[in-house]
Design an enzyme around this catalytic site. Structure first.
Site, PDB file in Angstrom:
ATOM      1  N   LYS A 168      16.345  22.082 -10.910  1.00 15.21           N
ATOM      2  CA  LYS A 168      15.646  20.835 -11.186  1.00 15.21           C
ATOM      3  C   LYS A 168      16.506  19.829 -11.952  1.00 15.21           C
ATOM      4  O   LYS A 168      17.276  20.172 -12.825  1.00 15.21           O
ATOM      5  CB  LYS A 168      14.372  21.100 -11.999  1.00 15.21           C
ATOM      6  CG  LYS A 168      13.292  21.873 -11.277  1.00 15.21           C
ATOM      7  CD  LYS A 168      12.687  21.104 -10.113  1.00 15.21           C
ATOM      8  CE  LYS A 168      11.913  19.878 -10.536  1.00 15.21           C
ATOM      9  NZ  LYS A 168      10.762  20.179 -11.421  1.00 15.21           N
TER      10      LYS A 168
ATOM     11  N   GLU B 160       9.702   8.680 -16.747  1.00 18.68           N
ATOM     12  CA  GLU B 160       8.372   9.249 -16.980  1.00 18.68           C
ATOM     13  C   GLU B 160       7.872   8.928 -18.391  1.00 18.68           C
ATOM     14  O   GLU B 160       6.697   8.585 -18.585  1.00 18.68           O
ATOM     15  CB  GLU B 160       8.406  10.766 -16.750  1.00 18.68           C
ATOM     16  CG  GLU B 160       8.505  11.143 -15.276  1.00 18.68           C
ATOM     17  CD  GLU B 160       8.639  12.644 -15.057  1.00 18.68           C
ATOM     18  OE1 GLU B 160       8.624  13.054 -13.877  1.00 18.68           O
ATOM     19  OE2 GLU B 160       8.772  13.404 -16.034  1.00 18.68           O
TER      20      GLU B 160
ATOM     21  N   SER C 240      14.820  21.967 -16.035  1.00 18.02           N
ATOM     22  CA  SER C 240      13.619  22.786 -16.183  1.00 18.02           C
ATOM     23  C   SER C 240      13.960  24.077 -16.919  1.00 18.02           C
ATOM     24  O   SER C 240      15.057  24.617 -16.772  1.00 18.02           O
ATOM     25  CB  SER C 240      13.055  23.110 -14.796  1.00 18.02           C
ATOM     26  OG  SER C 240      12.136  24.185 -14.867  1.00 18.02           O
TER      27      SER C 240
ATOM     28  N   HIS D 234       0.832  -1.218   0.000  1.00 18.49           N
ATOM     29  CA  HIS D 234       0.000   0.000   0.000  1.00 18.49           C
ATOM     30  C   HIS D 234       0.861   1.261   0.000  1.00 18.49           C
ATOM     31  O   HIS D 234       0.430   2.319   0.465  1.00 18.49           O
ATOM     32  CB  HIS D 234      -0.945   0.033   1.215  1.00 18.49           C
ATOM     33  CG  HIS D 234      -1.790  -1.187   1.358  1.00 18.49           C
ATOM     34  ND1 HIS D 234      -2.934  -1.391   0.647  1.00 18.49           N
ATOM     35  CD2 HIS D 234      -1.618  -2.294   2.137  1.00 18.49           C
ATOM     36  CE1 HIS D 234      -3.469  -2.564   0.974  1.00 18.49           C
ATOM     37  NE2 HIS D 234      -2.679  -3.139   1.872  1.00 18.49           N
TER      38      HIS D 234
END
Length: 461
Positions: A283, A290, A277, A156
């Site tokens: 970043k 992704e 970024s 979980h």
């Protein structure tokens, strides 16, 4: 432009129909399969006395020139030719003359495309299986260095029990082994030649299907021609296999994304496989995992697309089936680049064992060990042991410590049956190594699993 099939027609096809009907823009990928199939067909026709051996030799020589032109990038793919079969046959006839017009004897574009596409899919089944094995090897190489690196195992997405990092990676090796076996199984099951089925019912010519099948590397010929020319199960299977593979890749990608975040800091992707970024200079984004996660939806769509095309088709061949190739080509290319970039991203990824082990001190991961200790060493029924352990966890929460750091005095106050040796059982590393059942996370069992997968990869080479 006059079509090879235009004898029955009195009007030329409209330009719009040519554009709508043509598949030559994408099916040219099958040029090698088409040329090899045509050469095998011509040799069989000569062997059966349907062509002369000189004609078959001319066809083979002409096809070698066509292949060279295609691979040199000088072959003209024209939309008016409709598909690669017509384009190649037309160019062959230009090169060798009337002998080229005899090549299509005893075959149809229906069994021809079934042959080309099937051989492409069979080849890609083997190539993708090989890429999966290479990915498994990378994961095994990483695993060898981390059989004692502690990691919080989760259910979980909550801390559950301590495991080692290698054990976690081997779960993915297990998934990829099943993927590899699916591609191999599909290749074996579908290694059946369709050529010689002609349009749908076979041919009156005295052909030898077994000869052509053997020369092209098939195990056997198909049983029923009507089924064969309209069968696309082999394409659906590779789409399903790729979808399942990408689902597994996506799960691993999701974990890499989580692990590389500041909240986890378990791993860091190399600069080679990260992006920045446009507005936030600090970043470092995990774009590779992704995109792997995102491309999974794309291949799912290709599978559903072909299932939908096939679901209402009457026998035998229908033009709808032309929609079978683009989705397969796209899914194959997606799987190939995804496997390649995932391997490289994993090989260059930095693993941070200290942060993983630190995280094992959150969430009271040795709680199950306390319950097991009460059952095995104190004779407490499991349900009662579960309740006592819950009280111990609650006390650790009040004290602001992990259960693995609680004192014996605190535990004794909760239940007098607890003995002082309990503290050894609550140590995180002991907890991990205590799980010695077959397939468990104990280091000795993890090493067994690595050895098992090493043998598997050696056996399937």
């Amino acid at each position: 432009m006059e079509k090879m099939w235009s004898g029955r027609f009195t009007q030329d096809a409209s330009t719009l129909l040519e554009k709508f009907n043509a598949s030559i823009m994408f099916d040219q990928k099958l040029y090698r399969e088409d040329i090899e199939g045509s050469i095998a067909h011509a040799k069989m026709l000569a062997h059966q006395g349907i062509l002369t051996f000189d004609e078959a030799h001319l066809i083979e020589t002409g096809m070698a020139q066509v292949l060279q032109e295609i691979e040199a990038g000088v072959f003209e793919w024209k939309i008016g030719d409709e598909d690669l079969h017509m384009a190649i046959e037309k160019r062959l006839t230009q090169i060798i003359g009337d002998a080229g017009k005899k090549l299509h004897t005893a075959r149809s574009r229906n069994d021809q495309v079934a042959l080309d596409f099937r051989r492409y899919v069979l080849r890609k089944n083997h190539e993708i299986a090989d890429q999966i094995k290479a990915l498994m090897k990378v994961l095994l190489d990483i695993s060898r260095d981390h059989t004692s690196t502690l990691l919080p195992g989760m259910t979980h997405l909550q801390h559950a029990q301590p495991i080692n990092f290698a054990f976690h990676l081997l779960a993915y090796v297990s998934m990829f082994k099943r993927d590899c076996e699916r591609f191999q199984s599909s290749a074996a099951r579908n290694n059946i030649s369709p050529i010689g089925c002609a349009a749908l019912a076979g041919t009156p010519h005295n052909i030898n299907r077994e000869m052509t099948a053997k020369s092209l590397g098939f195990d056997s010929v198909s049983i029923n021609c009507l089924d064969t020319v309209s069968d696309r199960d082999f394409a659906l299977e590779i789409l399903f296999n790729i979808s399942t593979l990408m689902m597994h890749i996506s799960r691993l990608a999701e974990e890499i994304i989580l692990w590389s975040s500041y909240e986890f800091r378990f791993v860091e992707l190399s600069d080679e496989y990260s992006t920045g970024s446009s507005i936030m200079p600090q970043k470092k984004n995990p774009d590779v995992p992704e995109l792997l996660r995102g491309k999974t939806g794309r291949v799912f769509g290709n599978l559903m697309g072909l299932l939908t095309v096939m679901k209402g088709l009457p026998l035998a061949y229908n033009k709808d089936t032309q929609e079978d190739k683009e989705g397969v080509f796209d899914s194959v290319e997606t799987a190939e680049i995804s496997l390649e970039i995932l391997r490289e991203a994993l090989k260059t990824m930095t693993i941070k064992p200290h942060n993983m082990e630190k995280a094992c001190k959150l969430g009271h991961l040795s709680a199950t060990d306390l319950a097991d200790y009460l059952v095995e060493h104190c004779g407490v029924p499991f349900r009662e042991a579960h309740h006592i352990t819950g009280r111990a966890v609650a006390r650790a929460e009040v004290l602001g410590i992990d259960l693995s750091d609680i004192s014996y005095a605190e535990l004794k106050a909760i239940d007098e049956r607890i003995k002082e040796d309990v503290l050894g059982y609550l140590a995180i590393k002991h907890s991990m190594n205590a799980r010695i059942s077959q397939g468990g996370t104990a280091e000795v069992r993890t090493l067994e699993q690595i050895l098992y997968f090493d043998h598997y990869l050696k056996d399937v080479q």
